[in-house]
Design a protein around this motif. Structure first.
Motif, PDB file in Angstrom:
ATOM      1  N   LEU A  36      68.772  45.864  42.339  1.00  0.00           N
ATOM      2  CA  LEU A  36      68.706  45.576  40.733  1.00  0.00           C
ATOM      3  C   LEU A  36      67.484  46.239  40.204  1.00  0.00           C
ATOM      4  O   LEU A  36      66.345  46.352  40.926  1.00  0.00           O
ATOM      5  CB  LEU A  36      68.660  44.170  40.689  1.00  0.00           C
ATOM      6  CG  LEU A  36      70.075  43.302  40.901  1.00  0.00           C
ATOM      7  CD1 LEU A  36      69.716  41.934  40.455  1.00  0.00           C
ATOM      8  CD2 LEU A  36      70.932  43.762  40.210  1.00  0.00           C
ATOM      9  N   THR A  70      71.664  40.442  32.013  1.00  0.00           N
ATOM     10  CA  THR A  70      72.243  39.285  31.407  1.00  0.00           C
ATOM     11  C   THR A  70      71.853  39.180  30.188  1.00  0.00           C
ATOM     12  O   THR A  70      72.479  38.493  29.232  1.00  0.00           O
ATOM     13  CB  THR A  70      71.808  38.008  32.066  1.00  0.00           C
ATOM     14  OG1 THR A  70      70.244  38.035  32.008  1.00  0.00           O
ATOM     15  CG2 THR A  70      72.031  38.121  33.629  1.00  0.00           C
ATOM     16  N   TYR A 124      65.114  46.193  36.521  1.00  0.00           N
ATOM     17  CA  TYR A 124      64.893  45.071  35.402  1.00  0.00           C
ATOM     18  C   TYR A 124      64.651  45.775  34.321  1.00  0.00           C
ATOM     19  O   TYR A 124      63.607  46.789  34.048  1.00  0.00           O
ATOM     20  CB  TYR A 124      63.791  44.211  35.823  1.00  0.00           C
ATOM     21  CG  TYR A 124      63.111  43.397  34.543  1.00  0.00           C
ATOM     22  CD1 TYR A 124      64.014  42.561  33.709  1.00  0.00           C
ATOM     23  CD2 TYR A 124      61.782  43.477  34.147  1.00  0.00           C
ATOM     24  CE1 TYR A 124      63.794  42.015  32.594  1.00  0.00           C
ATOM     25  CE2 TYR A 124      61.592  42.844  32.979  1.00  0.00           C
ATOM     26  CZ  TYR A 124      62.404  42.223  32.123  1.00  0.00           C
ATOM     27  OH  TYR A 124      61.927  41.522  31.189  1.00  0.00           O
ATOM     28  N   LYS A 169      61.690  38.334  42.444  1.00  0.00           N
ATOM     29  CA  LYS A 169      63.385  38.376  42.338  1.00  0.00           C
ATOM     30  C   LYS A 169      63.722  39.774  42.654  1.00  0.00           C
ATOM     31  O   LYS A 169      64.516  40.089  43.510  1.00  0.00           O
ATOM     32  CB  LYS A 169      63.722  37.982  41.154  1.00  0.00           C
ATOM     33  CG  LYS A 169      63.647  36.396  41.062  1.00  0.00           C
ATOM     34  CD  LYS A 169      64.734  35.925  41.895  1.00  0.00           C
ATOM     35  CE  LYS A 169      64.679  34.280  41.563  1.00  0.00           C
ATOM     36  NZ  LYS A 169      65.658  33.476  42.502  1.00  0.00           N
ATOM     37  N   LEU A 191      66.010  34.238  33.806  1.00  0.00           N
ATOM     38  CA  LEU A 191      66.379  34.863  34.737  1.00  0.00           C
ATOM     39  C   LEU A 191      66.039  34.418  36.197  1.00  0.00           C
ATOM     40  O   LEU A 191      66.749  34.572  37.161  1.00  0.00           O
ATOM     41  CB  LEU A 191      65.928  36.338  34.804  1.00  0.00           C
ATOM     42  CG  LEU A 191      66.420  37.399  33.823  1.00  0.00           C
ATOM     43  CD1 LEU A 191      65.644  38.691  33.800  1.00  0.00           C
ATOM     44  CD2 LEU A 191      68.148  37.571  33.510  1.00  0.00           C
ATOM     45  N   THR A 192      64.961  33.798  36.273  1.00  0.00           N
ATOM     46  CA  THR A 192      64.343  33.653  37.521  1.00  0.00           C
ATOM     47  C   THR A 192      64.486  32.139  38.053  1.00  0.00           C
ATOM     48  O   THR A 192      63.960  31.787  39.467  1.00  0.00           O
ATOM     49  CB  THR A 192      62.862  33.974  37.436  1.00  0.00           C
ATOM     50  OG1 THR A 192      62.318  33.245  36.622  1.00  0.00           O
ATOM     51  CG2 THR A 192      62.828  35.451  37.378  1.00  0.00           C
ATOM     52  N   VAL A 214      69.493  43.841  35.642  1.00  0.00           N
ATOM     53  CA  VAL A 214      69.454  42.700  34.723  1.00  0.00           C
ATOM     54  C   VAL A 214      68.534  43.038  33.588  1.00  0.00           C
ATOM     55  O   VAL A 214      67.363  43.697  33.527  1.00  0.00           O
ATOM     56  CB  VAL A 214      68.914  41.299  35.566  1.00  0.00           C
ATOM     57  CG1 VAL A 214      69.954  41.007  36.573  1.00  0.00           C
ATOM     58  CG2 VAL A 214      67.544  41.830  36.136  1.00  0.00           C
ATOM     59  N   PHE A 233      74.183  37.554  41.003  1.00  0.00           N
ATOM     60  CA  PHE A 233      73.976  38.689  41.920  1.00  0.00           C
ATOM     61  C   PHE A 233      73.871  38.109  43.175  1.00  0.00           C
ATOM     62  O   PHE A 233      73.868  39.069  44.126  1.00  0.00           O
ATOM     63  CB  PHE A 233      72.641  39.521  41.601  1.00  0.00           C
ATOM     64  CG  PHE A 233      73.088  40.216  40.155  1.00  0.00           C
ATOM     65  CD1 PHE A 233      73.809  41.449  40.098  1.00  0.00           C
ATOM     66  CD2 PHE A 233      72.624  39.689  38.915  1.00  0.00           C
ATOM     67  CE1 PHE A 233      74.155  42.083  38.932  1.00  0.00           C
ATOM     68  CE2 PHE A 233      72.938  40.312  37.846  1.00  0.00           C
ATOM     69  CZ  PHE A 233      73.760  41.479  37.719  1.00  0.00           C
ATOM     70  N   ILE A 252      69.778  35.455  37.486  1.00  0.00           N
ATOM     71  CA  ILE A 252      69.921  36.551  38.883  1.00  0.00           C
ATOM     72  C   ILE A 252      70.480  36.211  40.050  1.00  0.00           C
ATOM     73  O   ILE A 252      71.271  36.594  40.743  1.00  0.00           O
ATOM     74  CB  ILE A 252      68.365  36.948  39.262  1.00  0.00           C
ATOM     75  CG1 ILE A 252      67.780  37.725  38.011  1.00  0.00           C
ATOM     76  CG2 ILE A 252      68.471  37.615  40.429  1.00  0.00           C
ATOM     77  CD1 ILE A 252      66.242  38.421  38.398  1.00  0.00           C
ATOM     78  N   GLU A 253      70.227  34.774  40.631  1.00  0.00           N
ATOM     79  CA  GLU A 253      70.768  34.039  41.679  1.00  0.00           C
ATOM     80  C   GLU A 253      72.368  33.875  41.155  1.00  0.00           C
ATOM     81  O   GLU A 253      73.139  34.156  42.065  1.00  0.00           O
ATOM     82  CB  GLU A 253      70.204  32.854  42.018  1.00  0.00           C
ATOM     83  CG  GLU A 253      68.632  33.076  42.524  1.00  0.00           C
ATOM     84  CD  GLU A 253      68.817  33.610  43.924  1.00  0.00           C
ATOM     85  OE1 GLU A 253      69.906  33.565  44.458  1.00  0.00           O
ATOM     86  OE2 GLU A 253      67.527  33.930  44.393  1.00  0.00           O
TER      87      GLU A 253
END
Length: 512
Positions: free
Chosen positions: A322, A247, A324, A315, A255-256, A291, A273, A269-270
């Motif tokens: 995924l 992203t 990172y 995550k 992200l988290t 991500v 994805f 992320i949620e």
């Protein structure tokens, strides 16, 4: 007897004092326990390549040698840090507007390929194109194109920055135009320059308001999802092989989790994805299975450094498909240990960043790690190489950060696998802040690489517990206040102990 601050909380036998009163760190390496694949280490061409790429040949070739070379000098020491990825900034065209761009610093404006009559001038961004091709000539094989702002001819205010910072500076009516622009640029570089971008990042740091200072556009998650779907459809239609990188968050905590101030720019992320999300993008065929985020504002305190990277790892467990990527960092923080302002070519900056690299790789399980400015003219801790802020020519300067980054980039090569390392205090806040930081990797050629960061003021003995009989050659490369990736051919010690200089980063390479 010598005393090391890390010993004050250590009770395990992994840390102890030798008979001569020297601290010994025992490290167990287990190649049977593996973690992420490391794809690359990189940096970006913003903002200086547009000028330095037009400087005299001897100057710019020296910069490329420092950044990309994998050759060694007569002593066996590397001439450069061998970056394996290069980020190319696709400009928005604010340079054509001059002072009317609303961006005061000309170095933070960019040329653009797209012209007012909707044709392309592929001769633009010549300095950046020079560095891009130089990177390829020196062996770089992985390339990322990133966009701070869509072209000025598409934006709402015809500027390369936002007016209000509340929403994307691109109306939905122009999503398709933006997507076609990206496709045209990617096709041109692939067909005419043989540069095949592996990834394109269309939404750089969408969390920030970008109301001037440099090119940029905010994007809400809703807008980003809609635009990404349009880009995906046009990439499929035009047979673009480059993958969309998301992203590119401005800080990793976007992200988290949900950020109170930016609820619709966080929890990415949620949001993108999780198949249950209305903004789910995981099914897009041109979207990369990763991500990306930037480590800004999460490196201090050390408790925060550790906690935020643990959240990334958690995550990744929930979304095992995924990867990172830590795709951008320089020192912006001002804290009790370091400040972003003020150029520093010494070990203070190098060691601070080495801790961040170590944490990103070993706690967050990052599969790539990218510095921000490969070249900087600023009085700031943002460059690997520094140079005079002169359009035509000037002096260039390397830094200890450049070479300490090379302790990772030069020897941990694409496709390497991170392997298990166990030692006392390796995961504690105190160990991260003051101790020895050790990580290990297996390259695809069978070589093993161990990187040790000694943050203390004293020399330390590193005792590696591993099968050294499996290796025929052993070399080390040290960066400290006196040496820049200095090569040493080593004999395998009977007791497995190696000396780490104070305030140093040392890489050990074991070859079969």
């Amino acid at each position: 007897m010598k005393k090391w601050v890390l010993l004050s909380l250590a009770s395990s036998s992994f840390y102890f004092l030798s008979g001569q009163g020297q601290t010994v760190v025992e490290v167990e390496i287990d190649a049977a326990i593996t973690f992420q694949t490391i794809h690359n280490f990189g940096a970006s061409d913003a903002w200086a390549a547009q000028y330095v790429g037009l400087w005299p040949e001897v100057k710019k070739y020296k910069v490329t040698e420092w950044l990309f070379s994998t050759e060694t000098d007569t002593t066996g020491s590397p001439k450069g840090i061998g970056l394996t990825a290069w980020r190319f900034n696709i400009g928005a065209g604010s340079a054509t507007q001059g002072d009317n761009s609303g961006i005061k610093d000309p170095w933070r404006r960019t040329e653009g390929f797209l012209q007012a009559n909707e044709t392309y001038n592929w001769q633009k961004q010549a300095g950046q194109r020079w560095f891009l091709q130089a990177a390829k000539e020196q062996g770089v094989e992985q390339f990322v194109a990133f966009v701070n702002s869509p072209p000025i001819y598409f934006t709402k205010n015809k500027k390369a920055h936002s007016e209000d910072g509340l929403s994307a500076n691109l109306s939905s009516d122009n999503y398709a135009a933006y997507a076609n622009f990206l496709a045209d640029v990617l096709h041109h570089f692939k067909d005419s320059l043989a540069i095949d971008f592996d990834y394109v990042s269309p939404f750089n740091e969408p969390q920030w308001e970008w109301k001037g200072g440099q090119e940029g556009s905010p994007w809400n998650n809703t807008e980003l999802a809609s635009a990404a779907r349009v880009i995906d459809s046009i990439f499929q239609l035009k047979k673009i092989t480059s993958k969309i990188e998301l992203t590119e968050a401005g800080a990793i905590d976007y992200l988290t989790g949900i950020k109170k101030k930016h609820q619709n720019r966080s929890d990415q992320i949620e949001t993108f994805f999780n198949p249950k999300s209305p903004y789910y993008l995981g099914s897009l065929s041109t979207l990369a299975s990763k991500v990306a985020a930037h480590s800004y504002f999460t490196t201090w305190s050390v408790e925060k450094l550790k906690r935020e990277r643990e959240r990334i790892a958690e995550k990744l467990l929930k979304f095992p498909d995924l990867e990172y990527w830590m795709s951008e960092y320089c020192i912006l923080e001002n804290n009790e240990e370091i400040k972003g302002k003020g150029r520093n070519l010494g070990m203070q900056t190098a060691l601070y960043v080495a801790r961040v690299i170590h944490a990103d790789l070993t706690i967050a399980n990052a599969s790539a790690w990218h510095w921000w400015l490969a070249m900087s003219p600023y009085d700031f801790k943002d460059g690997l190489v520094y140079h005079d802020k002169n359009v035509a020519d000037g002096a260039i300067y390397d830094s200890k950060l450049l070479w300490a980054f090379g302790n990772y980039a030069r020897f941990v090569r694409p496709g390497a696998t991170r392997i298990s390392v166990a030692y006392d205090n390796s995961t504690t806040v105190q160990g991260l802040q003051n101790g020895v930081l050790v990580s290990a990797y297996e390259n695809t050629d069978g070589s093993r690489v161990v990187v040790a960061v000694n943050q203390s003021e004293e020399t330390v003995l590193l005792a590696l517990q591993m099968n050294m009989a499996a290796y025929t050659k052993l070399r080390s490369y040290k960066t400290n206040k006196d040496q820049d990736l200095k090569h040493n051919a080593l004999e395998k010690p009977v007791d497995g102990k190696f000396l780490l200089s104070e305030k140093s980063v040392t890489t050990f390479v074991f070859e079969k």
